[in-house]
Scaffold this motif. Structure first.
Motif, PDB file in Angstrom:
ATOM      1  N   LYS A 257       0.839  -1.205   0.000  1.00 53.07           N
ATOM      2  CA  LYS A 257       0.000   0.000   0.000  1.00 53.07           C
ATOM      3  C   LYS A 257       0.874   1.255   0.000  1.00 53.07           C
ATOM      4  O   LYS A 257       0.444   2.320  -0.445  1.00 53.07           O
ATOM      5  CB  LYS A 257      -0.905   0.013   1.239  1.00 53.07           C
ATOM      6  CG  LYS A 257      -1.978  -1.068   1.256  1.00 53.07           C
ATOM      7  CD  LYS A 257      -2.829  -0.939   2.509  1.00 53.07           C
ATOM      8  CE  LYS A 257      -3.878  -2.045   2.594  1.00 53.07           C
ATOM      9  NZ  LYS A 257      -4.688  -1.934   3.825  1.00 53.07           N
TER      10      LYS A 257
ATOM     11  N   LYS B 185     -13.677   4.680  -7.571  1.00 55.50           N
ATOM     12  CA  LYS B 185     -12.245   4.935  -7.479  1.00 55.50           C
ATOM     13  C   LYS B 185     -11.587   4.829  -8.858  1.00 55.50           C
ATOM     14  O   LYS B 185     -10.764   5.672  -9.243  1.00 55.50           O
ATOM     15  CB  LYS B 185     -11.604   3.929  -6.514  1.00 55.50           C
ATOM     16  CG  LYS B 185     -10.095   4.062  -6.351  1.00 55.50           C
ATOM     17  CD  LYS B 185      -9.727   5.110  -5.346  1.00 55.50           C
ATOM     18  CE  LYS B 185      -8.257   5.086  -5.006  1.00 55.50           C
ATOM     19  NZ  LYS B 185      -7.871   6.124  -4.035  1.00 55.50           N
TER      20      LYS B 185
ATOM     21  N   LEU C 271      -1.703   3.809  -8.498  1.00 54.08           N
ATOM     22  CA  LEU C 271      -2.262   4.796  -7.559  1.00 54.08           C
ATOM     23  C   LEU C 271      -3.475   4.281  -6.800  1.00 54.08           C
ATOM     24  O   LEU C 271      -3.959   4.947  -5.883  1.00 54.08           O
ATOM     25  CB  LEU C 271      -2.653   6.073  -8.317  1.00 54.08           C
ATOM     26  CG  LEU C 271      -1.504   6.873  -8.947  1.00 54.08           C
ATOM     27  CD1 LEU C 271      -2.065   7.989  -9.813  1.00 54.08           C
ATOM     28  CD2 LEU C 271      -0.613   7.449  -7.859  1.00 54.08           C
TER      29      LEU C 271
ATOM     30  N   ASP D  83      -3.295   4.277  -3.049  1.00 57.74           N
ATOM     31  CA  ASP D  83      -2.822   5.540  -2.445  1.00 57.74           C
ATOM     32  C   ASP D  83      -1.414   5.399  -1.875  1.00 57.74           C
ATOM     33  O   ASP D  83      -1.168   5.676  -0.688  1.00 57.74           O
ATOM     34  CB  ASP D  83      -3.785   6.006  -1.345  1.00 57.74           C
ATOM     35  CG  ASP D  83      -5.184   6.268  -1.882  1.00 57.74           C
ATOM     36  OD1 ASP D  83      -5.279   6.818  -2.991  1.00 57.74           O
ATOM     37  OD2 ASP D  83      -6.150   5.899  -1.202  1.00 57.74           O
TER      38      ASP D  83
ATOM     39  N   LYS E 150       2.702   5.983  -1.119  1.00 58.65           N
ATOM     40  CA  LYS E 150       3.543   7.151  -0.867  1.00 58.65           C
ATOM     41  C   LYS E 150       4.778   7.161  -1.767  1.00 58.65           C
ATOM     42  O   LYS E 150       5.367   8.217  -1.988  1.00 58.65           O
ATOM     43  CB  LYS E 150       3.976   7.163   0.606  1.00 58.65           C
ATOM     44  CG  LYS E 150       2.809   7.322   1.583  1.00 58.65           C
ATOM     45  CD  LYS E 150       3.304   7.362   3.016  1.00 58.65           C
ATOM     46  CE  LYS E 150       2.133   7.536   3.988  1.00 58.65           C
ATOM     47  NZ  LYS E 150       2.601   7.563   5.407  1.00 58.65           N
TER      48      LYS E 150
ATOM     49  N   LEU F   7      -0.482  14.777  -5.092  1.00 60.43           N
ATOM     50  CA  LEU F   7      -0.588  13.684  -4.120  1.00 60.43           C
ATOM     51  C   LEU F   7       0.641  13.557  -3.218  1.00 60.43           C
ATOM     52  O   LEU F   7       0.689  12.666  -2.377  1.00 60.43           O
ATOM     53  CB  LEU F   7      -0.809  12.354  -4.862  1.00 60.43           C
ATOM     54  CG  LEU F   7      -2.037  12.286  -5.790  1.00 60.43           C
ATOM     55  CD1 LEU F   7      -2.067  10.964  -6.543  1.00 60.43           C
ATOM     56  CD2 LEU F   7      -3.331  12.483  -4.995  1.00 60.43           C
TER      57      LEU F   7
END
Length: 612
Positions: free
Chosen positions: A399, A440, A476, A479, A481, A511
């Protein structure tokens, strides 16, 4: 095309004259033209470049000249004159005498052009034995001379080696030797450097120019790289959607290009050194190919603050691959792919890993993702020790860190609609319901510049650039990093590459994404990076802020990489580059080899260079 005037072709002066070439393919019972009314000439000793993006018809033009298209599903009209012979009027037996004798061709991918079952010496000899009265002994001597001419060392001993024993750059040299074996009047080079690293590309371009000067051969060079065009071409033909939209001297095309598409191609070319005075990454200008209108590129994001702490920490990462040989599979050596690699990556930052094929940059990315297991070192993603995680922990880690691969078509299941492919990680990680997943996916498709109604399509219904956007949307979905982008734009045409990079920069800004950008394209790296790490033989030999690396390179390998980048300026065409002629050394070491960790010298704050 309206407003386009074809210059009068004087056939007597030209090695090759193409007049009103139209090539059509039989599609569902109808002839569909893909190249329309193309006319140009190639004079003795001249290099003419045909430039355009995928689908523009440039490769079909070259295949039409050689008459290599399937005769029952293709139709070639117009006139193709080689000297005083019309190639379209020759029987197939006559064309066999032309191919490899009067006209030779170098293809884009040398490995698929060479027969893996025959030695390279036998394959080059075949051209000589077919088109001349040489004996096998004479042919062998001539092949060794040709191999030496294309700068293959120990040519006599490599005569009996097979293609798989040669690197990509060396295989392309073999193809050039084969093409030049019968001293052709015309050499057609179809994207001969696209699949090669920048330093090998530079060597091949220098080689073609040198051989042309020595032999006086005319060259028809097919490419989409305007930097290569500026470096090698006397005249340029620009193609767009099967039509010739502009032609002229290369300097005129670059400095006074009139057609909107020509200006679009030129504006999308990354130019090394264009980032002087810019602190942050800079978007590429995007020109409308139909109108010529150009947006104004802007810097992206804020300066990265190191005080927030790194989102990815890599320390002394090491990955080696064992080599087993012999009847009992005895361990005989190791490939030292990654050795003691360390760096930090911060939120909102792009750190680029650059180097040639085999330097270990892709292996580093895969080891960070644990797609391959490293031998030692530590990787921390958002504070978690990635290498110590179990299966469930790795699912959670994904993730945080996602990956975009080089080939978008190979990354997508051809049997699954793109909406389902993007939603799959969202649903697998139980981040919401099916309805939320659909919402989404629609939002992500809009974010990457596609429309929500495209989610019902299959991957084959999209272009290469659109498929890469889909892969970005899928990355993406959780979500993340951090995104590891492994050569994610190297397979794309220049304008599509500019659009995808702009998208990545925009997403980074909105983002706060961190990118580990893996690439061998120094001009692109300069445009998108906050910091740059240069890898050579599995080790980082120089690392620092982008401005420091490009403005004050210290390591010889960094300087060599930069010197090899083609400069899109025809006025500098005759300049000799300082690129070495050697290939990257082998990372294979003996079993008992003891690695000596590199020591670094601090040039300026954050700018470190290995002490050789």
């Amino acid at each position: 095309m309206a407003g386009f005037q074809v210059q009068t072709i004087q056939q007597a002066e030209a090695v090759l004259s193409v007049e009103n070439l139209t090539t059509s393919f039989l599609v569902e019972g109808e002839w569909k033209p893909v190249v329309r009314d193309v006319s140009f000439r190639v004079a003795p000793g001249e290099t003419v470049a045909i430039v355009g993006e995928s689908g523009s018809g440039k490769s079909v033009t070259s295949l039409s000249i050689m008459r290599l298209l399937q005769p029952d599903t293709s139709r070639i009209e117009g006139k193709i004159m080689l000297g005083d012979r019309n190639l379209l009027a020759l029987p197939e037996s006559g064309m066999r005498q032309v191919r490899g004798n009067d006209v030779s061709m170098i293809f884009q991918e040398p490995m698929t052009s060479l027969n893996p079952l025959f030695t390279i010496g036998d394959q080059i000899s075949e051209a000589l034995l077919c088109h001349s009265a040489m004996s096998k002994t004479e042919a062998r001597a001539e092949v060794i001379r040709l191999l030496e001419k294309v700068r293959i060392s120990s040519a006599a001993s490599r005569f009996d080696e097979y293609p798989h024993r040669f690197s990509g750059g060396m295989r392309q040299r073999v193809m050039i030797a084969m093409a030049l074996a019968s001293k052709p009047k015309l050499l057609i080079a179809d994207e001969p450097t696209t699949a090669l690293d920048v330093t090998i590309q530079g060597q091949i371009l220098d080689l073609i120019k040198m051989l042309q000067e020595e032999e006086g051969t005319s060259v028809l060079f097919i490419t989409h790289d305007m930097g290569v065009v500026a470096e090698i071409a006397d005249r340029t033909v620009v193609m767009y959607r099967g039509e010739q939209v502009e032609t002229g001297a290369t300097a005129d095309i670059f400095h006074r290009g009139r057609h909107p598409y020509t200006r679009a191609l030129l504006s999308a070319v990354p130019v090394l050194g264009s980032m002087q005075g810019h602190v942050r990454p800079l978007r590429f200008p995007v020109v409308n190919a139909a109108t010529g209108e150009c947006d104004i590129p802007a810097e992206v994001g804020d300066t990265v603050a190191a005080s927030a702490g790194p989102v990815l920490e890599v320390r002394n990462l090491t990955k080696r691959f064992d080599i087993h040989s012999g009847l009992f599979g005895r361990l005989t050596g190791r490939v030292h792919a990654v050795e003691n690699v360390s760096f930090d990556l911060f939120s909102g930052e792009t750190l680029s890993l650059v180097g040639e094929s085999g330097c270990g940059k892709s292996t580093t990315g895969r080891a960070i993702m644990r797609l391959i297991e490293p031998q030692s070192g530590s990787v921390k993603a958002d504070g978690r020790d990635v290498l110590a995680l179990d299966k469930n922990g790795m699912r959670e880690m994904r993730k945080t860190v996602q990956m975009i691969f080089q080939d978008p078509f190979a990354s997508l299941n051809p049997r699954i609609r793109v909406g389902a492919a993007i939603a799959e990680p969202f649903l697998e990680h139980k981040m919401g319901t099916a309805k939320q997943a659909k919402e989404k996916v629609a939002d992500l498709l809009e974010k990457v510049g596609l429309s929500a109604d495209m989610m019902a399509r299959f991957p084959h219904e999209f272009s290469g650039g659109q498929r890469q956007r889909i892969c970005i949307a899928r990355a993406l979905a959780l979500d993340p990093k951090v995104i590891v982008a492994d050569e994610s734009v190297s397979a794309l045409d220049v304008s599509i590459k500019a659009q995808v990079i702009n998208l990545m920069l925009d997403l980074q800004q909105s983002l706060n994404l961190a990118f580990l950008f893996i690439s061998h394209d120094m001009a692109v790296v300069e445009r998108v990076s906050h910091r740059v790490a240069v890898m050579y033989l599995g080790e980082i030999v120089e690392i620092g802020p982008r401005a420091a690396i490009f403005g004050n390179p210290q390591h010889p390998y960094t300087k060599m990489l930069m010197a090899a980048v083609p400069v899109p300026d025809p006025d500098r065409r005759r300049e000799k580059r300082m690129a070495a002629n050697d290939e990257i050394k082998s990372p294979i070491r003996a079993v008992d080899y003891k690695i000596v960790p590199l020591q670094y010298h601090t040039v300026s704050p954050g700018h470190l260079v290995a002490i050789s």
